[in-house]
Design an enzyme around this catalytic site. Structure first.
Site, PDB file in Angstrom:
ATOM      1  N   HIS A 118      -5.958   2.009  -4.187  1.00  0.00           N
ATOM      2  CA  HIS A 118      -5.010   1.453  -3.203  1.00  0.00           C
ATOM      3  C   HIS A 118      -4.527   0.077  -3.651  1.00  0.00           C
ATOM      4  CE1 HIS A 118      -7.799  -1.372  -0.691  1.00  0.00           C
ATOM      5  NE2 HIS A 118      -8.258  -1.260  -1.908  1.00  0.00           N
ATOM      6  N   HIS A 175      -2.789   1.000   6.891  1.00  0.00           N
ATOM      7  CA  HIS A 175      -3.118   0.886   5.463  1.00  0.00           C
ATOM      8  C   HIS A 175      -3.400   2.271   4.884  1.00  0.00           C
ATOM      9  CE1 HIS A 175      -4.244  -1.334   1.905  1.00  0.00           C
ATOM     10  NE2 HIS A 175      -5.345  -0.623   1.805  1.00  0.00           N
ATOM     11  N   CYS A 220       0.821  -1.236   0.000  1.00  0.00           N
ATOM     12  CA  CYS A 220       0.000   0.000   0.000  1.00  0.00           C
ATOM     13  C   CYS A 220       0.846   1.273   0.000  1.00  0.00           C
ATOM     14  CB  CYS A 220      -0.997  -0.011   1.161  1.00  0.00           C
ATOM     15  SG  CYS A 220      -0.267  -0.015   2.809  1.00  0.00           S
TER      16      CYS A 220
END
Length: 341
Positions: free
Chosen positions: A317, A305, A257
Site C-alpha cells: 500500500h 484507506h 493509496c
C-alpha cells in the site's frame, strides 16, 4: 453607600503582596508554556494522527476532482453544441434572406394591379405560383429557425447551470485541498520543532517498529502464486516500492493509496474508478478467508484507506505522507473488507 470616607491608600506591605500575587499570576501562563516539551514519541503519535486525519479529505478531494473533470467535459461539449446550433441558425438566416427579398420584390404590388400591369397573363400566373412556393419555403425556413433558436436558448440555460455546478465543485475542491494542506502543515511544523538528532532518533524508532512488524519498502519483485491480470497488477505495484506517498497523486513518481491500486490494475488492463469508496463500490466483495493475491484490501472502513493483498498475510500500500510505498502485515491496520476487480 452609607460611608463617604475615601478608601485608605494601600500600605506598602499590601502593595508588595499585590505585586507578588500579580507576579504569581503573570507567571502562570509562562509556567504552562514552559511545560515539558512533548516527547519524541508524543510528536510521532500526533504526526501519525494528523496524517491519518488528512486521508479522508484526500479521498474526498479525489472524488471532487473526478466530478470536476466530468463536469468540465460536459461543459466543453455543451459549448461545442452551442457553437454548432448558432452556425445552423446563421445558415438558415442566410437562406431566408434571398427568399424574403424575392417575396418583397414580387409581393409588394397588389395581385390585381400586377395582372393589369402584366403584358402576359401566363407570365403573371407563373410568377404568382413561384411566389406561392417562395412563401411556403420561407415559412418553413422561419419555423425551422425558430425551433433552432428555442433549442439554442435551452442549451444556453443548461450550459450556464453546468458551469455554475462546475464553479461550485471547484470551490469545494479548493476548500478540501486547504483542509488537507492545513493538517500536513501542522504535521510538518511539529516535525520541524524537533532537532536533527531527535528526528533521527524518531526515524530510527519507526524503522525498528517497522522491522519488528515485518514492514518493508525495499525494492523487490513479486514472485508469488498470482497469474494473469492479478500478477500484472502486482508486478506493477512491486515496481513502485520505495516511491513516496503523495496525496492526490496517481503516479508515476508518487501515489496516494487509491492512486496506487488504480494504477496497478490499469497496468493489467483493468480500469478502476479513482477513489477508495468508488473502488469498494465497484469491486466484487470477497471474504477474508478467500483472499487471493491482487485483491484490494480496505482498512478502517469503505472510504479511508486501501491497498492490495500480496499473499502470506501481507499487503502492499501507499501509506501516508512522509512514508513510502511498502509491504505490511495485513492486520497492521483494522481489516474492513476486500474486493476483486
Amino acid at each position: 453607600m452609607g460611608s463617604h470616607r475615601r478608601p485608605k491608600p494601600p500600605s506598602r506591605a499590601r502593595i508588595a503582596t499585590l505585586g507578588m500575587a500579580a507576579g504569581a499570576v503573570s507567571l502562570l501562563p509562562t509556567q504552562s508554556q514552559a511545560a515539558p516539551k512533548p516527547t519524541i514519541d508524543e510528536v510521532r503519535k500526533e504526526v501519525e494522527r494528523l496524517y491519518e486525519e488528512a486521508e479522508a479529505p484526500t479521498e474526498e478531494y479525489n472524488a471532487i476532482r473526478e466530478k470536476q473533470k466530468k463536469l468540465q467535459r460536459e461543459a466543453d461539449s455543451a459549448q461545442d453544441r452551442l457553437a454548432r446550433k448558432q452556425q445552423e441558425i446563421n445558415e438558415l438566416r442566410d437562406a431566408i434572406g434571398p427568399l424574403a427579398a424575392a417575396q418583397y420584390r414580387s409581393g409588394g404590388v397588389d395581385p390585381s394591379v400586377q395582372l393589369f400591369l402584366s403584358g402576359d397573363p401566363d407570365d403573371y400566373l407563373d410568377q404568382a405560383e413561384m411566389l406561392d412556393r417562395t412563401s411556403s419555403r420561407q415559412a418553413e425556413a422561419l419555423r425551422a429557425m425558430q425551433a433552432k433558436q428555442r433549442e439554442l436558448t435551452q442549451e444556453r440555460r443548461a450550459a450556464q447551470k453546468r458551469l455554475q455546478v462546475l464553479e461550485e465543485t471547484r470551490t469545494k475542491a479548493a476548500q478540501t485541498k486547504n483542509e488537507v494542506q492545513d493538517k500536513l502543515a501542522k504535521a510538518r511544523k511539529l516535525l520541524n520543532s524537533l532537532t536533527a538528532a531527535q528526528r533521527a532518533r524518531m526515524e530510527a524508532a519507526q524503522e525498528r517498529e517497522d522491522t519488528a512488524a515485518g514492514v518493508s519498502d525495499s525494492p523487490a519483485t513479486y514472485n508469488g502464486p498470482a497469474s494473469g491480470r492479478a500478477k500484472a497488477a502486482l508486478d506493477f505495484a512491486y515496481a513502485q516500492l520505495g516511491k513516496p506517498y503523495e496525496w492526490g497523486a496517481t503516479g508515476p513518481n508518487s501515489y496516494d493509496c487509491s492512486g496506487l491500486t488504480g494504477a496497478s490494475w490499469r497496468a493489467a488492463g483493468v480500469s478502476l474508478p479513482r477513489t477508495v469508496k468508488q473502488q469498494y463500490d465497484a469491486g466484487r466483495k470477497v471474504a477474508k478467508s478467500d483472499l487471493q493475491p491482487g485483491d484490494i484490501i480496505y482498512w478502517y472502513n469503505d472510504n479511508q484507506h486501501n491497498g492490495m493483498y500480496v499473499g502470506n498475510g501481507k499487503a502492499i500500500h501507499a501509506p501516508r505522507t512522509g512514508k513510502n510505498i511498502e509491504i505490511v502485515p495485513l492486520d497492521s491496520m483494522p481489516f474492513f473488507a476486500a474486493s476483486r476487480p
